[in-house]
Design a protein around this motif. Structure first.
Motif, mmCIF file in Angstrom:
data_model
loop_
_atom_site.group_PDB
_atom_site.id
_atom_site.type_symbol
_atom_site.label_atom_id
_atom_site.label_comp_id
_atom_site.label_asym_id
_atom_site.label_seq_id
_atom_site.Cartn_x
_atom_site.Cartn_y
_atom_site.Cartn_z
ATOM 1 N N GLU A 113 0.811 -1.218 0.000
ATOM 2 C CA GLU A 113 0.000 0.000 0.000
ATOM 3 C C GLU A 113 0.850 1.276 0.000
ATOM 4 N N LYS A 157 2.571 10.427 4.049
ATOM 5 C CA LYS A 157 1.860 9.143 4.057
ATOM 6 C C LYS A 157 1.567 8.636 5.471
ATOM 7 N N ALA A 159 -0.746 9.627 7.493
ATOM 8 C CA ALA A 159 -2.197 9.457 7.677
ATOM 9 C C ALA A 159 -2.672 8.152 7.054
ATOM 10 N N GLN A 160 -2.134 7.824 5.857
ATOM 11 C CA GLN A 160 -2.501 6.569 5.207
ATOM 12 C C GLN A 160 -2.039 5.376 6.044
ATOM 13 N N ARG A 162 -1.725 5.336 9.336
ATOM 14 C CA ARG A 162 -2.628 5.167 10.484
ATOM 15 C C ARG A 162 -3.949 4.508 10.048
ATOM 16 N N GLU A 163 -4.424 4.847 8.873
ATOM 17 C CA GLU A 163 -5.655 4.255 8.359
ATOM 18 C C GLU A 163 -5.476 2.737 8.145
ATOM 19 N N LEU A 164 -4.308 2.374 7.612
ATOM 20 C CA LEU A 164 -4.021 0.943 7.403
ATOM 21 C C LEU A 164 -3.942 0.211 8.734
ATOM 22 N N VAL A 166 -5.604 0.841 11.397
ATOM 23 C CA VAL A 166 -6.979 0.624 11.855
ATOM 24 C C VAL A 166 -7.604 -0.535 11.088
ATOM 25 N N ARG A 167 -7.352 -0.592 9.778
ATOM 26 C CA ARG A 167 -7.902 -1.663 8.947
ATOM 27 C C ARG A 167 -7.364 -3.032 9.356
#
Length: 809
Positions: A113, A157, A159-160, A162-164, A166-167
């Motif tokens: 990612e 990147k 923020a991306q 941190r989103e990953l 969570v996923r």
């Protein structure tokens, strides 16, 4: 051919048989429980090939916060790695490997990612971690600094990233020393491990290392693997964690080891018992040990022939060997007793050997054939344990009578050192002339028929704790598993489909698992694809995308534990408690019931050691009542085809049937549970006990053919043949009784039960057959003889060196 040369040829044949017997391979426990042509056997082979054999389990008992602590997790990972590299190990599924692989899979997703940024972030985190450790920071502080360095290096990147996280369900960057991450993966938001991982973490105080051995691993290699796993576990130094190693593969292999050792233990006991019996009964008679030599030879030939026939070495072999020795000694005693009788009548050694063979040979051949038919009835049980017992006993019976009739005359002639007094009854022997009154016979028949009718009510003992030798270490390991998990064995369910990851199939697997657990609360869920996809929620709606998404996130090694690489086979496992096999069978039936209504194109088969044992026990329950009647019918049909005299068949079969019926009633009254081998009790007694009636009937008819009156024939039968019959019965009974010395309960029970029934059978035969033969005598014209095949006659003559004499008619 001279007797000496014939004996040299026989010795060479025996030596070859010994070489053949040494090639016998140990038969695995599964092969003794499952027919190789059954669906369960095919499913077992398929699961073994795709996933490995049934597991050896290491339990780690302690609070999971301690087991998975930073100070222990590294040691645990090293232990699992070392176990996975042991010879004979197919796969290892353990807590540390699971977490480590989950971390590796998460890192793979991040790289996919985030691209190059993920690599830079990993390098920055590693540098910060090393610096923190050099500065003396605690593991938690070092991990915090590393995570912060990663975030700083990611720049836009972050923020991306941190989103990953969570996923992926991660709190902080995935790491073995990140306690928050480990707790999130294992527990989620609860205090108990997640449902989908209960097969690794049954509860908050227990973790498991599951070791899948290579399929087909032999008994010695399996036990060695268990010892090595235990040694590595003890040396791992995992602090404040209690460990135990156990599993059904180890117990099955231990029982196979005990089986092999029983041959070494029981062989000298059997031979010694036979020697003592001959010393006590034949006393100072010259040549009294000749029958034992023939018996050993017949037994060796049977063992040798069992190798090319693929019978292998099993508990069935151990049960059969002393019995074959006793039967062979029985045949040899009959030949020698007749030989002494003819020598005492004035014949020279060669003529006496010829007459002895002519007199007893036809009856022994017919008796051996009838016995073999009775033994082969056991093949109809479809349980290999009894199949092999019946096949080996039949092979041993035929081998023994062949050795006695082909080699015995030459050996008797070669070792003849003068006249020997024939066997006879003491003058005041109670059996001389004794008989049962008609009223007593009628009562016995009535009671026996009742016993036979109720014989199917006798229950089978199937609890491994009862059937295993006392103090067996591997049994304690299984019992410890039961205490820790509430289960100790495993039921394996093979699911076959064009694509087992099809959402419809996955949904059905989840529902099937839920139905099985609801049907019996004692079952424990094992790994399965549905739980991994749905998180243990059987009502969750899934589609192709959700299945593929989960499979992408899960470590490959984890997915390989539940589906084959071609996605055509899936394995669903259930832990099952250590209860009787009969009770386990009822639990397996509930699993089968839950597995109904699979999607079109999907097949489902329950298999594994537990399912196989349950199926075998169920088969024995259903077929056992008919085995005796079928054996009696087939034996009776053979005898009638030869004799053409139904009344004579009834006289000969009667004592064995009466003894079987009486014994069945006694077993029912005392509520004795029969072992799996004990299921063959009645057919064995019928097949062996038949000979006693045949020998008594033969001697009576020979006396009538010689011109004796019915009263004289009965008196001569009692005086001349009863001692040999009693000695024959003693040899066979001793062969069975030797099994009582076995450390395996299923062997010891069979031994004393059959020995007692045979004693009862010979008493009934001696009391009934001569009396009935006299009472129902229809004249000397009723005498018939069994022709001996010409090639047998020629071989016997050459072995004896008697020249070309007439063929028996």
């Amino acid at each position: 051919m001279r007797p000496a040369r014939a004996l040299w040829i026989a010795s060479a044949a025996f030596a070859a048989a010994i070489v053949f017997a040494s090639q016998l391979d140990q038969v695995s426990s599964t092969d003794l429980l499952v027919s190789p042509t059954s669906d369960a056997a095919a499913a077992q082979s398929e699961l073994d090939a795709d996933f490995g054999g049934e597991p050896i389990v290491v339990t780690l008992a302690a609070d999971l916060s301690r087991t998975l602590s930073p100070s222990n997790i590294g040691k645990l990972l090293e232990l699992e790695g070392r176990v996975s590299r042991l010879s004979g190990v197919r796969a290892v599924y353990g807590p540390a490997t699971f977490l480590n692989q989950t971390i590796a899979q998460s890192e793979t997703v991040l790289r996919d990612e985030l691209g190059v940024a993920a690599t830079k972030g990993a390098a920055a985190a590693d540098a910060a971690l090393r610096a923190a450790r050099r500065s003396g920071a605690s593991p938690a502080e070092a991990e915090r600094r590393a995570e912060q360095a990663r975030i700083d290096s990611l720049g836009p990147k972050a923020a991306q990233f941190r989103e990953l996280m969570v996923r992926l369900g991660s709190v902080g960057f995935p790491s073995l020393v990140n306690r928050d991450y480990i707790n999130t993966v294992v527990f989620g938001t609860g205090v108990q491990p997640k449902q989908r991982f209960r097969w690794l973490f049954p509860d908050a105080k227990l973790a498991l290392i599951i070791v899948r051995p290579n399929p087909g691993l032999g008994e010695a290699a399996t036990l060695a693997l268990g010892r090595r796993i235990e040694s590595l576990t003890n040396a791992a130094g995992i602090g404040d964690v209690r460990s135990n190693v156990g599993g059904f593969p180890l117990l099955a292999s231990a029982l196979e080891r005990e089986t092999r050792s029983e041959i070494v233990r029981l062989a000298p006991i059997a031979i010694g018992a036979m020697l003592l019996l001959l010393l006590l009964t034949l006393r100072r008679r010259r040549g009294r040990f000749v029958p034992l030599g023939l018996a050993v030879g017949g037994t060796v030939v049977a063992a040798g022939l069992s190798w090319p026939l693929g019978l292998g070495l099993s508990v069935s072999t151990v049960a059969a060997l002393p019995v074959v020795l006793g039967l062979a000694l029985d045949f040899a005693v009959q030949l020698q007793a007749r030989y002494w009788h003819e020598r005492h009548a004035g014949l020279d050694p060669q003529d006496a050997a010829h007459e002895a063979r002519d007199a007893v040979g036809p009856t022994l051949i017919l008796a051996a054939g009838a016995m073999s038919i009775g033994f082969l009835v056991l093949l109809l049980t479809s349980v290999p344990l009894l199949d092999r017992l019946g096949a080996f006993l039949a092979l041993g019976t035929v081998s023994s009578v062949a050795v006695v009739l082909l080699v015995g005359p030459a050996l008797l002639v070669a070792l003849d050192r003068g006249l020997v007094a024939p066997l006879g009854l003491p003058k005041r022997m109670p059996l001389a002339g004794a008989s049962l009154r008609p009223a007593a016979v009628a009562l016995l028949v009535g009671v026996s028929v009742g016993g036979l009718a109720l014989s199917g009510q006798t229950r089978l003992e199937s609890d491994l704790r009862t059937l295993s030798p006392a103090g067996l270490e591997e049994l304690r390991g299984v019992e410890d598993l039961q205490k820790a998990l509430g289960t100790s064995g495993q039921v394996r369910v093979a699911v076959r489909a064009q694509d087992v990851t099809d959402p419809e199939v996955v949904t059905w697997m989840g529902a099937m698992r839920a139905r099985a657990l609801e049907a019996d609360s004692r079952l424990a869920p094992g790994p399965n694809l549905a739980d991994l996809v749905t998180g243990g929620d059987s009502t969750a709606k899934i589609d192709r995308a959700s299945v593929d998404g989960v499979l992408k996130l899960l470590p490959k090694y984890f997915v390989d534990a539940v589906i084959s690489k071609d996605r055509k086979v899936a394995e669903i496992t259930f832990g099952i408690p250590l209860v009787s096999v009969e009770e386990q069978g009822r639990i397996v039936d509930k699993i089968r019931e839950a597995a109904r209504f699979a999607p079109d194109g999907t097949s489902v088969t329950a298999t594994g050691l537990v399912a196989a044992a349950a199926s075998s026990t169920d088969s024995l329950h259903s077929t056992r009542p008919g085995l005796l009647l079928l054996a009696a019918f087939l034996i009776g049909a053979v005898l009638f085809a030869v004799w053409r005299d139904l009344l004579r068949v009834a006289i000969v079969l009667g004592p064995a049937l009466l003894a079987a019926g009486l014994a069945a009633l006694v077993l029912l009254l005392i509520d004795l549970r029969l072992s799996p081998l004990g299921a063959a009790l009645e057919p064995l007694v019928l097949a062996v006990g038949l000979e006693f009636g045949m020998l008594l009937d033969m001697r009576y008819r020979q006396a009538r053919a010689d011109g004796r009156t019915p009263e004289e024939a009965r008196d001569e039968t009692t005086r001349e043949i009863v001692p040999a019959v009693m000695l024959s019965a003693s040899t066979v009974a001793v062969g069975f009784a030797v099994l009582f010395a076995s450390r395996l309960p299923l062997l010891s029970q069979l031994g004393w039960l059959v020995a007692l029934e045979l004693a009862l059978c010979v008493i009934v035969a001696v009391l009934m057959v001569p009396a009935l033969a006299q009472r129902l005598d229809r004249g000397a014209s009723a005498v018939t003889h069994l022709p001996v095949p010409a090639f047998v006659d020629r071989l016997a003559r050459r072995a004896r060196g008697l020249g070309d004499r007439k063929v028996i008619t």
